[in-house]
Design an enzyme around this catalytic site. Sequence first.
Site, PDB file in Angstrom:
ATOM      1  N   ARG A 178       0.825  -1.069   0.052  1.00 39.26           N
ATOM      2  CA  ARG A 178       0.028   0.087  -0.019  1.00 39.26           C
ATOM      3  C   ARG A 178       1.241   1.317   0.401  1.00 39.26           C
ATOM      4  O   ARG A 178       0.970   2.465  -0.642  1.00 39.26           O
ATOM      5  CB  ARG A 178      -0.914  -0.520   1.393  1.00 39.26           C
ATOM      6  CG  ARG A 178      -2.003  -0.591   1.375  1.00 39.26           C
ATOM      7  CD  ARG A 178      -3.109  -1.018   1.561  1.00 39.26           C
ATOM      8  NE  ARG A 178      -4.210  -1.891   1.174  1.00 39.26           N
ATOM      9  CZ  ARG A 178      -5.214  -1.865   2.609  1.00 39.26           C
ATOM     10  NH1 ARG A 178      -5.004  -2.164   3.890  1.00 39.26           N
ATOM     11  NH2 ARG A 178      -6.529  -2.804   2.383  1.00 39.26           N
ATOM     12  N   LYS A 227     -18.261 -14.600   4.174  1.00 39.09           N
ATOM     13  CA  LYS A 227     -20.011 -14.070   4.435  1.00 39.09           C
ATOM     14  C   LYS A 227     -20.681 -13.970   3.556  1.00 39.09           C
ATOM     15  O   LYS A 227     -20.632 -12.716   2.170  1.00 39.09           O
ATOM     16  CB  LYS A 227     -20.104 -12.940   5.733  1.00 39.09           C
ATOM     17  CG  LYS A 227     -19.948 -13.653   7.037  1.00 39.09           C
ATOM     18  CD  LYS A 227     -20.158 -11.912   7.663  1.00 39.09           C
ATOM     19  CE  LYS A 227     -19.237 -12.641   9.568  1.00 39.09           C
ATOM     20  NZ  LYS A 227     -19.451 -11.194  10.340  1.00 39.09           N
ATOM     21  N   GLY A 258      -9.170  -7.725   0.690  1.00 38.86           N
ATOM     22  CA  GLY A 258      -7.593  -8.177   1.466  1.00 38.86           C
ATOM     23  C   GLY A 258      -7.237  -9.646   1.512  1.00 38.86           C
ATOM     24  O   GLY A 258      -6.108  -9.528   1.259  1.00 38.86           O
TER      25      GLY A 258
END
Length: 387
Positions: A34, A196, A346
């Site tokens: 990043r 999920k 991620g």
Amino acid sequence: MKTLEEIDLKSKRVLVRCDFNVPVKDGKILDNTRILAHIPTINYILEKGASRVILMSHLGRPKGVVNLDFSLKVVCEELRRHLKRNVRFFNDCTGENVREGISRLEEGAVALLENLRFHPEEKKNDTGFAREIASLGDVFIQDAFAVSHRAHASTVGIAGILPSAAGFLIMKEVKYLSELLKEPGHPFVAVLGGAKISTKISVITSLLGKVDTLLVGGAMSYTFLKARGEEIGNSMFEEGFLENAKGILADSKNLVLPVDHVISKSAKEAVEIRVSGLIPEGFCGVDIGSKTISNYAGIIKNAKTIFWNGPMGIFEVADFSKGTREIAKIIAETTRNGAVSVAGGGDSVSAIKKAGVANDFSHISTGGGASLEFVEGRILPGIQALK
Ligand code: ADP
Ligand code: MG
């Protein structure tokens, strides 16, 4: 969207919102991706003769209070290494000391402000807070794609006060992600996995209208399989989304589910591990099975456009990581043969890196939530603010 190539930077104090939210353990940066992603933007601003480059970011979740576990100081050292120049660190992002210190910096200096989220006003997009930070600069460059789906002081607030433009990272993200939506090459295949369904339900429904095939893996497959009446043993699933999943299955012809699974008596380690079409009581599905891998590989190999979000299994455990690794390799190979591939999320990105094929993807998004919202076709407030 206005870009940094279209804004006058000469002799300006340039405020830059970066995403330096890197993983840190025991004072060490575990992955500097990043940070590196913003170097081209920062160097460009310096080359254009800015009088000051003032960098700001958040790190972790300090919840609106000063917590030095989340200090950006560790990032400052890494920045110095990659910019090959001094970067002056400030212990706060607002206040008299910061203003004074910045005004006393030499021409062309680079500064890094402390974690924006030490102040609760950042996430509230407080106008006074945005004004204080904005007063440190003459122009604002937004380069933090990963937070552009949030309306915070450093995304929307400051952009409403100063002349603002997008940095190179945002430009690159928007270019690749909008290509997926505008004129994707067909067959367009999406691969969705992860933990999920609830967090990805709207991207599932919106992608089903755009892609030729949507391949499902990870724990979210078990909610679908249960909705179809199958036994899923102790696999992770979401009770509250069974009805939703039934509706999606009834409405769509292009959603593909796993036909076999790696099953284990424990989700933490391999216990009586095997590949099976059925998941008996006492077992849970922890990865896609070998037939599923080859089904998915066949479909992916024909694709012209591929979007991937979410691992195919509990890839953190080596024995459960094969499905994710194989899918990563197949997407990489298909990309080398000319397809466009975009991955976000991620955990997905760390799995792709683990598989050693990150360089083969056309684009790896730095924004998990932001890339999903973009692909859903939602307007991101931080991008909207640059228009
Ligand atoms: P991303 O960060 O790429 O968006 P998610 O956060 O949605 O992905 O999901 C990643 C998590 O999903 C991982 O921690 C992984 O262990 C978990 N996961 C994947 N498959 C399963 C499974 N079959 N059972 C339980 N957890 C799973
Ligand atoms: Mg995740």
